[in-house]
Enzyme design. Structure first.
Site, PDB file in Angstrom:
ATOM      1  CG  LEU A 139      16.457  19.417 -30.436  1.00 16.29           C
ATOM      2  CD1 LEU A 139      16.081  18.799 -29.121  1.00 16.29           C
ATOM      3  CD2 LEU A 139      16.812  18.540 -30.839  1.00 16.29           C
ATOM      4  CB  CYS A 188      16.272  22.877 -20.837  1.00 20.87           C
ATOM      5  SG  CYS A 188      17.155  21.414 -22.240  1.00 20.87           S
TER       6      CYS A 188
HETATM    7  P1  NAD Z   1      18.454  12.791 -22.127  1.00 19.93           P
HETATM    8  O1  NAD Z   1      19.046  11.630 -20.381  1.00 19.93           O
HETATM    9  O2  NAD Z   1      17.662  11.945 -22.796  1.00 19.93           O
HETATM   10  O3  NAD Z   1      20.157  11.752 -23.147  1.00 19.93           O
HETATM   11  C1  NAD Z   1      21.408  11.535 -22.611  1.00 19.93           C
HETATM   12  C2  NAD Z   1      22.092  10.641 -22.932  1.00 19.93           C
HETATM   13  O4  NAD Z   1      23.324   9.977 -23.183  1.00 19.93           O
HETATM   14  C3  NAD Z   1      21.242   8.533 -22.911  1.00 19.93           C
HETATM   15  O5  NAD Z   1      20.160   7.779 -23.707  1.00 19.93           O
HETATM   16  C4  NAD Z   1      22.773   8.384 -22.222  1.00 19.93           C
HETATM   17  O6  NAD Z   1      21.978   7.070 -21.859  1.00 19.93           O
HETATM   18  C5  NAD Z   1      23.691   8.212 -22.843  1.00 19.93           C
HETATM   19  N1  NAD Z   1      24.979   8.624 -21.973  1.00 19.93           N
HETATM   20  C6  NAD Z   1      25.182   8.800 -21.299  1.00 19.93           C
HETATM   21  N2  NAD Z   1      26.532   9.066 -21.470  1.00 19.93           N
HETATM   22  C7  NAD Z   1      27.054   8.198 -21.818  1.00 19.93           C
HETATM   23  C8  NAD Z   1      28.647   8.414 -22.966  1.00 19.93           C
HETATM   24  N3  NAD Z   1      29.351   8.023 -21.701  1.00 19.93           N
HETATM   25  N4  NAD Z   1      28.441   7.518 -23.890  1.00 19.93           N
HETATM   26  C9  NAD Z   1      27.086   7.140 -25.066  1.00 19.93           C
HETATM   27  N5  NAD Z   1      26.406   7.908 -24.119  1.00 19.93           N
HETATM   28  C10 NAD Z   1      26.246   7.711 -22.938  1.00 19.93           C
HETATM   29  O7  NAD Z   1      20.075  14.168 -22.094  1.00 19.93           O
HETATM   30  P2  NAD Z   1      18.530  15.336 -23.914  1.00 19.93           P
HETATM   31  O8  NAD Z   1      17.979  15.627 -22.544  1.00 19.93           O
HETATM   32  O9  NAD Z   1      18.908  14.773 -24.881  1.00 19.93           O
HETATM   33  O10 NAD Z   1      20.399  15.927 -23.309  1.00 19.93           O
HETATM   34  C11 NAD Z   1      21.482  15.708 -23.969  1.00 19.93           C
HETATM   35  C12 NAD Z   1      22.761  17.368 -23.605  1.00 19.93           C
HETATM   36  O11 NAD Z   1      21.706  17.721 -24.238  1.00 19.93           O
HETATM   37  C13 NAD Z   1      22.488  17.730 -22.350  1.00 19.93           C
HETATM   38  O12 NAD Z   1      23.070  18.374 -22.501  1.00 19.93           O
HETATM   39  C14 NAD Z   1      21.749  19.449 -22.128  1.00 19.93           C
HETATM   40  O13 NAD Z   1      21.699  20.375 -21.147  1.00 19.93           O
HETATM   41  C15 NAD Z   1      20.989  19.215 -23.696  1.00 19.93           C
HETATM   42  N6  NAD Z   1      19.968  19.924 -23.928  1.00 19.93           N
HETATM   43  C16 NAD Z   1      18.764  19.220 -24.157  1.00 19.93           C
HETATM   44  C17 NAD Z   1      17.910  19.510 -24.325  1.00 19.93           C
HETATM   45  C18 NAD Z   1      15.775  19.053 -24.124  1.00 19.93           C
HETATM   46  O14 NAD Z   1      14.651  19.843 -24.868  1.00 19.93           O
HETATM   47  N7  NAD Z   1      16.473  17.456 -23.604  1.00 19.93           N
HETATM   48  C19 NAD Z   1      17.278  20.881 -25.170  1.00 19.93           C
HETATM   49  C20 NAD Z   1      18.680  21.082 -25.856  1.00 19.93           C
HETATM   50  C21 NAD Z   1      20.116  20.844 -25.450  1.00 19.93           C
END
Ligand code: NAD
Length: 476
Positions: free
Chosen positions: A153, A265
């Site tokens: 996404l 990303c």
């Molecule tokens: P983000 O930083 O917005 O959110 C991560 C969340 O995880 C935070 O709220 C943090 O507090 C929480 N967290 C950290 N350690 C934790 C734990 N042990 N238990 C529970 N919660 C915990 O990150 P994001 O942008 O949502 O990305 C998440 C993953 O998805 C990453 O690997 C990213 O590469 C991937 N991704 C992101 C996107 C994007 O557009 N942001 C798209 C595709 C994939």
């Protein structure tokens, strides 16, 4: 189905809300209590169009809740999703500590039949590490499986992408037939709409995510190189991109030239793939160039600015847009931050405006008081232009597309626009009396100073070719 989603950031929240909207019972888990408090009261802690309404609706329906109680969440969920962050370490490797932390909890509190679904972006081989961690922390052996279900996404259209993805990729071991049935049931609403599901081995699923993002980054860097070439060659990058995109093998997306890619990303996944290649003894030469091209773009913008404002000390520079792309407040790896730091080091004063990410930017620069005092966080796009020596367009927000040129000219000290996203119609900017610089735009009547000089030289050369008819002359 009963589901626990670990991580309530951009991906985790969209997943939790989307799965609840599809009728599942979902608990969102996070380590950030403040975030959990906001979410439980229906407030989204970041900007993402459309998510708030769906959050409130599913909270009210009782299908969605938020908690920091890891033990209960794992006992509750048949499927345990990891959507925690995987930020880059100093050496660019993905930091897997949060994912392995979820695996540790799964090991401690898991029981027979539970499925660990990894949505976090992780390097190839991570599923094995997840399994090792689960087994290390399990009090006694139990039957579980680990799947890789990478997320594609995009911030800004997260909910739309959740419900209408281009594809669903699921890395799974052939023996895990029950888990496959569960995933088919979970994603049935999408599958019935015709969304293709690709079941693969786990390692391939992990590579698909990094390869997709690195390929998109490659397209952008290719277009940015081509834009520079077009500037010298007198061609127009938008016209060229349109002609390229009409070829079905190429397609129309990710062909925009400008300030390059940022966000949480593309830069991180590109760097992590290069790093993983190195760990395996492979040199991703192409991707290193993609990275290098992207990194030099803010400096290209500064050089364009310096053609008209050679002395940046005490110059007032306005920036329109701070987020790494429109429709998000995410500033992670945003080109705006690099530009701002570079301008502030040159002792310029900045007047910045972004529709949604101002508070994030303020927080970032609060940590650098020497910079903070030089930045005005303006209340509107127009306010940012008061007495500005130049305007830099940094993010392609729709509201910047059709400026009132007469108004902005009256506000600025000098009518200079450096358009880092090729957002404006060059003819309109020029006819309104602006000096306008873009990334690779060259249209009849629109020539950069360099191009004008080149054309002049070419014309002078042509006059020496005594018997060449004017109509036959093609200026290089
Ligand atoms: P983000 O930083 O917005 O959110 C991560 C969340 O995880 C935070 O709220 C943090 O507090 C929480 N967290 C950290 N350690 C934790 C734990 N042990 N238990 C529970 N919660 C915990 O990150 P994001 O942008 O949502 O990305 C998440 C993953 O998805 C990453 O690997 C990213 O590469 C991937 N991704 C992101 C996107 C994007 O557009 N942001 C798209 C595709 C994939």
């Amino acid at each position: 189905m009963k589901i626990a989603v670990f991580g309530c950031g951009y991906v985790g929240l969209a997943t939790a809300v989307g799965l609840a909207e599809m009728g599942n019972e979902v608990i969102g888990v996070d380590i950030d209590e403040k975030k959990l408090g906001m979410l439980s009261s229906g407030q989204v802690p970041f900007f993402e169009p459309g998510i708030q309404e769906m959050l409130k609706h599913n909270l009210a329906e009782g299908r969605l809740s938020f908690s920091s109680d890891i033990h209960s969440a794992i006992q509750f969920g048949e499927l345990i999703f990891s959507a925690v962050g995987t930020p880059p370490k100093k050496n660019h490797e993905a930091d897997l500590s949060a994912v392995l932390n979820v695996a540790e909890s799964f090991g401690r509190y898991g029981s027979n039949g539970k499925i660990f679904v990894n949505k976090s972006t992780v390097p190839v081989g991570t599923s094995e590490k997840i399994r090792e961690t689960i087994e290390l922390f399990a009090y006694q052996p139990f039957d579980y499986c680990v799947l890789s279900n990478p997320e594609f996404l995009r911030e800004g259209t997260a909910m739309q992408d959740f419900f209408h993805p281009d594809r669903i990729v699921i890395g799974i071991e052939p023996k895990d037939l029950d888990a496959k049935k569960m995933m088919d049931t979970l994603y049935r609403p999408m599958i019935e709409q015709g969304v293709p599901v690709q079941y693969t081995d786990i390692r391939s699923a992990e590579v698909i995510k990094y390869a997709s993002n690195s390929f998109l980054a490659t397209r952008i860097s290719f277009m940015n190189e081509l834009a520079e070439f077009c500037e010298l060659a007198g061609a127009d990058i938008k016209t060229v991109a349109k002609g390229m995109g009409l070829d079905k093998r190429i397609g129309t997306t990710f062909l925009d030239a400008g300030l390059g890619f940022g966000g949480s990303c593309l830069p991180k996944d590109l760097a992590a793939l290069i790093e993983k290649g190195e760990a395996l003894g492979f040199d991703f030469e192409l991707l290193k160039q993609v990275q290098k091209i992207n990194q030099k773009l803010p400096e290209r913008m500064i050089n364009k600015l310096k053609k008209y404002v050679p002395n940046l000390q005490d110059a007032t520079i306005a920036l329109w847009g701070l987020s790494f792309k429109p429709k998000t407040d995410d500033l992670r790896e945003a080109p705006s931050l690099k530009l701002m730091k570079r301008l502030l080091k040159a002792k310029a004063r900045l007047q910045v405006f972004d529709p949604v990410s101002m508070h994030h930017a303020e927080n970032i620069f609060l940590e650098r008081p020497e910079f903070f005092s030089k930045i005005t966080f303006a209340g509107s796009a127009h306010q940012a232009l008061q007495n500005a020596d130049a305007l830099l367009i940094v993010t392609e927000w729709d509201e910047f597309r059709n400026p009132d040129y007469a108004k902005i000219k009256s506000l600025m000290k000098q009518p200079i626009i450096i358009d880092g996203r090729n957002l404006l119609v060059p003819k309109e900017a020029l006819e309104s009396g602006f000096i306008y610089e873009s990334f690779g735009r060259n249209l009849p009547g629109l020539q950069s100073q360099t191009q004008k000089k080149r054309s002049l030289k070419s014309k002078q050369r042509v006059t020496y070719r005594s018997n060449v008819k004017k109509s036959q002359v093609v200026l290089e």
